[in-house]
Every structure is written in C-alpha cells, then in structure tokens.
Design a protein around this motif. Structure first.
Motif, PDB file in Angstrom:
ATOM      1  N   ALA A  17       0.809  -1.226   0.000  1.00 27.31           N
ATOM      2  CA  ALA A  17       0.000   0.000   0.000  1.00 27.31           C
ATOM      3  C   ALA A  17       0.843   1.277   0.000  1.00 27.31           C
ATOM      4  CB  ALA A  17      -0.974  -0.013   1.156  1.00 27.31           C
ATOM      5  N   PRO A  18       1.886   1.374   0.867  1.00 22.20           N
ATOM      6  CA  PRO A  18       2.684   2.610   0.826  1.00 22.20           C
ATOM      7  C   PRO A  18       3.408   2.794  -0.504  1.00 22.20           C
ATOM      8  CG  PRO A  18       3.142   1.372   2.829  1.00 22.20           C
ATOM      9  CD  PRO A  18       2.349   0.485   1.931  1.00 22.20           C
ATOM     10  N   LEU A  19       3.682   1.661  -1.187  1.00 22.10           N
ATOM     11  CA  LEU A  19       4.401   1.755  -2.461  1.00 22.10           C
ATOM     12  C   LEU A  19       3.473   2.149  -3.606  1.00 22.10           C
ATOM     13  CD1 LEU A  19       6.633  -1.457  -2.166  1.00 22.10           C
ATOM     14  CD2 LEU A  19       7.314   0.903  -1.794  1.00 22.10           C
ATOM     15  N   SER A  20       2.165   2.153  -3.323  1.00 19.68           N
ATOM     16  CA  SER A  20       1.222   2.421  -4.401  1.00 19.68           C
ATOM     17  C   SER A  20       1.223   3.890  -4.819  1.00 19.68           C
ATOM     18  CB  SER A  20      -0.185   1.980  -4.000  1.00 19.68           C
ATOM     19  OG  SER A  20      -0.603   2.759  -2.915  1.00 19.68           O
ATOM     20  N   CYS A  21       1.974   4.745  -4.097  1.00 19.32           N
ATOM     21  CA  CYS A  21       2.078   6.142  -4.519  1.00 19.32           C
ATOM     22  C   CYS A  21       3.439   6.392  -5.185  1.00 19.32           C
ATOM     23  CB  CYS A  21       1.851   7.088  -3.363  1.00 19.32           C
ATOM     24  SG  CYS A  21       2.936   6.789  -1.990  1.00 19.32           S
ATOM     25  N   LEU A  22       4.047   5.316  -5.703  1.00 19.70           N
ATOM     26  CA  LEU A  22       5.346   5.424  -6.382  1.00 19.70           C
ATOM     27  C   LEU A  22       5.305   6.435  -7.525  1.00 19.70           C
ATOM     28  CD1 LEU A  22       6.532   1.711  -6.802  1.00 19.70           C
ATOM     29  CD2 LEU A  22       7.710   3.525  -5.558  1.00 19.70           C
ATOM     30  N   SER A  23       4.223   6.388  -8.305  1.00 17.50           N
ATOM     31  CA  SER A  23       4.122   7.256  -9.479  1.00 17.50           C
ATOM     32  C   SER A  23       4.167   8.727  -9.082  1.00 17.50           C
ATOM     33  CB  SER A  23       2.833   6.977 -10.239  1.00 17.50           C
ATOM     34  OG  SER A  23       2.890   5.694 -10.795  1.00 17.50           O
ATOM     35  N   ALA A  24       3.380   9.070  -8.064  1.00 22.35           N
ATOM     36  CA  ALA A  24       3.345  10.475  -7.628  1.00 22.35           C
ATOM     37  C   ALA A  24       4.710  10.903  -7.106  1.00 22.35           C
ATOM     38  CB  ALA A  24       2.281  10.641  -6.547  1.00 22.35           C
ATOM     39  N   LYS A  25       5.385   9.992  -6.369  1.00 23.82           N
ATOM     40  CA  LYS A  25       6.704  10.328  -5.825  1.00 23.82           C
ATOM     41  C   LYS A  25       7.723  10.520  -6.940  1.00 23.82           C
ATOM     42  CE  LYS A  25       6.416   8.337  -1.203  1.00 23.82           C
ATOM     43  NZ  LYS A  25       6.702   7.176  -0.386  1.00 23.82           N
ATOM     44  N   ALA A  26       7.661   9.651  -7.952  1.00 19.34           N
ATOM     45  CA  ALA A  26       8.619   9.762  -9.067  1.00 19.34           C
ATOM     46  C   ALA A  26       8.428  11.082  -9.801  1.00 19.34           C
ATOM     47  CB  ALA A  26       8.435   8.591 -10.036  1.00 19.34           C
ATOM     48  N   ARG A  27       7.174  11.482  -9.964  1.00 20.27           N
ATOM     49  CA  ARG A  27       6.905  12.767 -10.635  1.00 20.27           C
ATOM     50  C   ARG A  27       7.476  13.918  -9.813  1.00 20.27           C
ATOM     51  NH1 ARG A  27       3.183   9.339 -12.532  1.00 20.27           N
ATOM     52  NH2 ARG A  27       2.536   9.636 -14.686  1.00 20.27           N
ATOM     53  N   ASP A  28       7.267  13.831  -8.506  1.00 18.30           N
ATOM     54  CA  ASP A  28       7.709  14.905  -7.626  1.00 18.30           C
ATOM     55  C   ASP A  28       9.231  14.932  -7.479  1.00 18.30           C
ATOM     56  OD1 ASP A  28       6.771  17.034  -6.107  1.00 18.30           O
ATOM     57  OD2 ASP A  28       7.105  15.941  -4.246  1.00 18.30           O
ATOM     58  N   ALA A  29       9.830  13.741  -7.391  1.00 18.78           N
ATOM     59  CA  ALA A  29      11.260  13.656  -7.075  1.00 18.78           C
ATOM     60  C   ALA A  29      12.166  13.744  -8.302  1.00 18.78           C
ATOM     61  CB  ALA A  29      11.541  12.354  -6.330  1.00 18.78           C
ATOM     62  N   THR A  30      11.674  13.351  -9.462  1.00 18.14           N
ATOM     63  CA  THR A  30      12.573  13.358 -10.631  1.00 18.14           C
ATOM     64  C   THR A  30      12.080  14.249 -11.776  1.00 18.14           C
ATOM     65  OG1 THR A  30      11.549  11.426 -11.645  1.00 18.14           O
ATOM     66  CG2 THR A  30      13.362  11.003 -10.162  1.00 18.14           C
ATOM     67  N   LEU A  31      10.782  14.172 -12.073  1.00 19.11           N
ATOM     68  CA  LEU A  31      10.313  14.889 -13.263  1.00 19.11           C
ATOM     69  C   LEU A  31      10.243  16.403 -13.035  1.00 19.11           C
ATOM     70  CD1 LEU A  31       9.649  13.893 -16.037  1.00 19.11           C
ATOM     71  CD2 LEU A  31       7.254  13.782 -15.416  1.00 19.11           C
ATOM     72  N   VAL A  32       9.716  16.806 -11.896  1.00 21.48           N
ATOM     73  CA  VAL A  32       9.611  18.242 -11.620  1.00 21.48           C
ATOM     74  C   VAL A  32      11.008  18.887 -11.539  1.00 21.48           C
ATOM     75  CG1 VAL A  32       8.816  19.983  -9.977  1.00 21.48           C
ATOM     76  CG2 VAL A  32       7.304  18.108 -10.624  1.00 21.48           C
ATOM     77  N   PRO A  33      11.976  18.279 -10.819  1.00 20.44           N
ATOM     78  CA  PRO A  33      13.327  18.865 -10.823  1.00 20.44           C
ATOM     79  C   PRO A  33      13.947  18.915 -12.229  1.00 20.44           C
ATOM     80  CG  PRO A  33      13.119  17.322  -9.009  1.00 20.44           C
ATOM     81  CD  PRO A  33      11.879  17.182  -9.830  1.00 20.44           C
ATOM     82  N   ALA A  34      13.642  17.909 -13.044  1.00 12.59           N
ATOM     83  CA  ALA A  34      14.171  17.901 -14.419  1.00 12.59           C
ATOM     84  C   ALA A  34      13.587  19.077 -15.211  1.00 12.59           C
ATOM     85  CB  ALA A  34      13.833  16.581 -15.109  1.00 12.59           C
TER      86      ALA A  34
END
Lengths: 130, 96
Positions: A17-34
């Motif tokens: 369940a905690p891993l089910s927000c992986l997509s949102a975290k990846a967007r926040d942690a990698t895509l937005v900084p990029a």
C-alpha cells in the motif's frame, strides 16, 4: 488456514500500500526537478520565438510563459500538468530557427535545442498521466 | 494454491527488477547517444548552448524513464494486491 492467510494478506497490504504512490513520488522527485533544470533554456528559446513572431499583442503568450515560470518555481504539479505547452512549443521551435538564421547557432546545434523542446513536452505530458 | 500465490509474487518481483535494469540501460544508451552527438558539435557556433541543452536532455529523459518505471511498478503492485485478495478469498472460502 485462515490464521495464516489473513496475517499474510495484511502483511502484503502493509508492504504494497505505501508503495502504491510510487508514481506520484517519481513525478515529484525526478520529473519536476528535471523540468526546473531545463526551463531556463527552454524559456530562452520560447522568448526568442515570441520576439521573432512580431505578434500584434504578445501579452497573452507572455502571460502563459509567466504562469509556467511560477508553476515551475513552486514545483506545482497540478499547474504544470495543465500548462498549455502546445501553445508555447511552436514559439520555442521558431526561436531555435531564428537563432540559426541569426547565425547565433549552427543547424546541428539547433538539433540539440529542438530535442530539448521535445523532451520538455514529453515530460509535461508525463505529468498529465496520473 | 499456496504455491500458486508464491509463484505470482515471485514473477511480479522478478519482472519489476528486469524493468528497472532495462530503464537504466535505456538511460545509459540515451546519454551515450547524446554525448556522441555533442562531440560532433565541438567548435560550432552555439556549442555552449548545445552543451546545456544536452545536459537538460539527459536529465529530462531520466525523469521521463523514472516515471514510466514507477507507473509500471505501481500497476504491478495493484495487480499483486488484487491477485492476493482474490487468492486469499478463494482459500478462505474453501476453508482449507
């Protein structure tokens, strides 16, 4: 068997369940900084394009640029996901062409700048798919 | 059925690891491609702009690939949870 299954299911759900927000975290942690890293260069190309287009009223397009600037500065995923990149992308391409015409850059260098515009657009699109 | 349950989990985890490796390889290949292209631009007008653009290209591609990977992993996890619930409910209904 129920004594085994229920704890096993609960354990699995606790892990997954905690891993089910992986997509949102990846967007926040990698895509937005990029996007934040690439934006100054992208913005420069877009602004050259707007200038080169000699629009009768460039204010609405400049406003879109400013709105995108604000969304990028604040890392606002929602605002970024609805940013009208489709309006700005042609100005970016025009800006790159204008730079080639002014002999500021070579046509081969232009390919690198155009690739950045494509990647920037793809990154914005990735924010839209949630 | 317990073995089936374990097999589903093992396969899902194995596939996720393969996906991570594939995306790392894809990013490395893209970075190598852009570096090779940049090497052809040395001495050309606007080389500095190309250098910055290629840095941005690799950073953006890394973000795009990471999100694709996370989306795939998330979809797989949802599948695992659904599969576990389904199998668990069948086992319990069977009263085994």
């Amino acid at each position: 068997m129920k004594r085994i299954i229920i704890p096993a299911l609960l354990a699995l759900l606790c892990v997954c369940a905690p891993l089910s927000c992986l997509s949102a975290k990846a967007r926040d942690a990698t895509l937005v900084p990029a996007l934040q890293t690439a934006w100054p260069g992208v913005r420069a190309d877009v602004e050259v394009g707007i200038e080169d287009a000699h629009l009768q009223d460039p204010a609405p397009v400049h406003q879109i640029v400013e709105d995108l600037q604000g969304a990028i500065e604040h890392g606002d995923q929602v605002a970024l996901s609805i940013a009208p990149w489709g309006v700005l992308a042609p100005y970016g391409e025009r800006g790159v062409s204008a730079r080639v015409a002014r002999k500021e850059i070579s046509s081969l260098v232009a390919q690198s700048l155009l690739e950045r515009l494509r990647n920037f657009g793809d990154a914005i699109n990735k924010l839209r798919i949630q | 059925m317990k073995q089936e349950f374990k097999n589903v989990l093992d396969a899902a985890l194995r596939d996720t690891k393969v996906s991570v490796k594939a995306d790392s390889a894809a990013l490395a290949a893209y970075a190598a491609e852009r570096t090779a292209y940049l090497a052809t631009l040395v001495g050309q007008p606007g080389y500095d702009l190309a250098l910055a653009a290629e840095r941005d290209n690799v950073v953006l591609k890394a973000g795009i690939l990471a999100v694709g990977q996370a989306d795939a992993a998330q979809a797989r996890l949802i599948g695992i949870i659904q599969g576990a619930l389904g199998l668990g409910s069948q086992l319990m209904a069977g009263g085994a």
